[in-house]
Scaffold this motif. Structure first.
Motif, short mmCIF file in Angstrom:
data_model
loop_
_atom_site.label_atom_id
_atom_site.label_comp_id
_atom_site.label_asym_id
_atom_site.label_seq_id
_atom_site.Cartn_x
_atom_site.Cartn_y
_atom_site.Cartn_z
N LEU A 150 -6.03 -20.93 16.49
CA LEU A 150 -5.82 -20.15 17.95
C LEU A 150 -4.92 -18.98 17.67
O LEU A 150 -4.90 -18.24 18.85
CB LEU A 150 -4.99 -21.42 18.76
N MET A 151 -4.39 -18.95 16.62
CA MET A 151 -3.34 -17.72 16.47
C MET A 151 -3.89 -16.67 15.49
O MET A 151 -3.32 -15.60 15.32
CB MET A 151 -1.96 -18.13 16.09
N THR A 152 -4.61 -16.98 14.52
CA THR A 152 -5.14 -16.10 13.47
C THR A 152 -6.45 -15.53 13.57
O THR A 152 -7.05 -15.00 12.64
CB THR A 152 -4.93 -16.86 12.00
N ARG A 153 -6.82 -15.72 14.69
CA ARG A 153 -8.22 -15.11 14.81
C ARG A 153 -8.37 -13.87 15.93
O ARG A 153 -7.78 -14.36 17.03
CB ARG A 153 -9.38 -16.09 15.44
N GLY A 154 -8.75 -12.93 15.72
CA GLY A 154 -8.63 -11.98 16.64
C GLY A 154 -9.18 -10.51 15.89
O GLY A 154 -9.10 -10.60 14.77
N ALA A 155 -9.85 -9.67 16.75
CA ALA A 155 -10.38 -8.43 16.03
C ALA A 155 -9.27 -7.60 15.43
O ALA A 155 -9.81 -6.86 14.66
CB ALA A 155 -11.01 -7.45 17.37
N ASP A 277 -5.38 -2.36 10.75
CA ASP A 277 -4.62 -0.89 10.37
C ASP A 277 -3.82 -1.16 9.19
O ASP A 277 -3.82 -0.10 8.51
CB ASP A 277 -4.16 -0.30 11.61
N ARG A 278 -3.06 -2.18 9.20
CA ARG A 278 -2.15 -2.10 8.07
C ARG A 278 -2.92 -2.27 6.76
O ARG A 278 -2.67 -2.05 5.49
CB ARG A 278 -1.19 -3.19 8.14
N TYR A 279 -3.92 -2.95 6.88
CA TYR A 279 -4.95 -3.24 5.83
C TYR A 279 -5.43 -2.23 5.00
O TYR A 279 -5.97 -2.12 3.80
CB TYR A 279 -6.16 -4.25 6.23
N GLN A 280 -5.50 -1.13 5.72
CA GLN A 280 -5.92 0.35 5.08
C GLN A 280 -4.72 0.98 4.32
O GLN A 280 -5.27 1.91 3.33
CB GLN A 280 -6.36 1.22 6.22
N ILE A 281 -3.66 0.33 4.16
CA ILE A 281 -2.45 1.13 3.62
C ILE A 281 -2.61 0.58 2.19
O ILE A 281 -2.28 -0.73 1.77
CB ILE A 281 -1.11 0.82 4.12
N PRO A 282 -2.57 1.43 1.25
CA PRO A 282 -2.77 0.90 -0.44
C PRO A 282 -1.78 -0.01 -0.68
O PRO A 282 -2.15 -0.98 -1.33
CB PRO A 282 -2.55 2.18 -0.96
N PRO A 283 -0.30 0.15 -0.60
CA PRO A 283 0.74 -0.89 -1.09
C PRO A 283 0.40 -2.08 -0.25
O PRO A 283 0.42 -3.53 -0.95
CB PRO A 283 1.95 -0.15 -0.63
N ILE A 284 -0.03 -2.20 1.03
CA ILE A 284 -0.23 -3.56 1.52
C ILE A 284 -1.34 -4.16 0.98
O ILE A 284 -1.55 -5.42 0.75
CB ILE A 284 -0.39 -3.29 2.98
#
Length: 321
Positions: A150-155, A277-284
């Motif tokens: 219910l909380m971890t699903r979303g585009a 968007d954060r997933y695109q950041i190399p350190p993350i």
């Protein structure tokens, strides 16, 4: 007003020519002229004297320092974003469940610090629901939580599985339930429990599991730290249903016992969550890769005197799909 109009104005003033400004921008002279006309219409005054060389009018002189500051600030903003997207960030903020942060996360943090000494790590222990909220609010970059569809699903979210672990029963060594090798749910439901506070995913998970079997949850005391659970249960009155990773320190305590339940078994899925968007950041992205590689369920040793016929947790290498 479009930023390109201000930039065209600055280029004409700096070069003193519509043609030179057009060449600098890679545009035609007529395109630069139209941009200047659009800017003059927007401000309501002529900005340039059309002569050779071109010079700013009185209105143009008043606009000039503001235009420079606006364009310089936009350039700095672009550079800052470009550095961030390339991984040149100064900190990485993580929120996660207490048991994972205490036992499985340290090797990941150590390896990440060796690879990225320029990045300051900030780690906060929170319940799953709270960790997901601060992630959505932009206060952290990664949440390590118990999965809640219910909380971890979303585009806008990226969810990576870490591991699945059983929920087991923590009790005083003298508790009547300690006579069972696998505790029946019906017998378990007869005794008062120490439970997580409302808002913690574990509270909902346990309550729903019991409800599906038509059994009540006898919540006698609400807690929110693992140390509190161990201390309260050790007093001899309450039991607690806790995930396997939260029980690592309990097997060496002669005053405590850990038992599995009878089927239907209850398990929790632990996941890593970040935004797309954060997933695109190399350190993350690198931190998520390290967590997938290095996080294992804890190795636990039964306390001396524990019945060897009672199933005990075993270490497993976790896979990530």
């Amino acid at each position: 007003m479009r930023l390109e109009l201000l930039q065209a104005f600055l280029n004409v003033v700096e070069t003193g020519s519509f043609l030179a400004a057009a060449r600098l921008r890679g545009l035609t002279q007529s395109a630069i002229s139209r941009q200047i006309q659009a800017l003059e219409e927007a401000v309501g005054a002529p900005l340039l004297h059309r002569k050779n060389p071109v010079a700013p009018t009185v209105a143009g002189e008043r606009l000039l320092p503001h235009a420079r500051r606006i364009c310089q600030e936009w350039q700095r903003a672009q550079e800052s974003l470009r550095e961030w997207l390339q991984g040149q960030q100064t900190e990485l903020c993580i929120a996660g469940i207490h048991s994972l942060i205490a036992h499985q996360l340290p090797p990941v943090l150590q390896q990440f610090c060796q690879e990225h000494p320029e990045v300051q790590l900030r780690v906060t222990a929170l319940g799953s629901d709270r960790a997901l909220k601060v992630l959505r609010d932009g206060l952290v970059d990664v949440a390590l939580v118990m999965d809640n569809p219910l909380m971890t699903r979303g585009a806008e979210l990226v969810v990576e599985p870490l591991y699945s672990e059983p929920i087991q029963v923590l009790m005083p060594s003298t508790h009547p339930l300690s006579r069972y090798e696998q505790i029946p749910w019906k017998a378990l439901a007869e005794y008062p429990q120490a439970v997580f506070k409302d808002g913690y995913a574990m509270r909902s998970l346990v309550g729903s599991h019991l409800a599906r079997q038509g059994l009540p949850l006898k919540a006698a005391l609400e807690l929110n730290t693992l140390d509190a659970f161990r201390g309260v249960v050790r007093q001899g009155q309450l039991i607690a249903l806790l995930p396997e990773s939260a029980l690592v320190d309990c097997y060496a305590d002669p005053e405590l016992q850990v038992r599995p339940t009878e089927p239907p078994l209850l398990r929790r899925q632990v996941v890593m969550v970040t935004t797309s968007d954060r997933y695109q950041i190399p350190p993350i992205r690198r931190f998520l890769q390290l967590a997938a590689q290095l996080i294992r369920q804890p190795e636990v040793e039964p306390a001396s005197g524990t019945d060897p016929h009672i199933p005990q947790p075993s270490a497993r290498l976790l896979s990530v799909s």
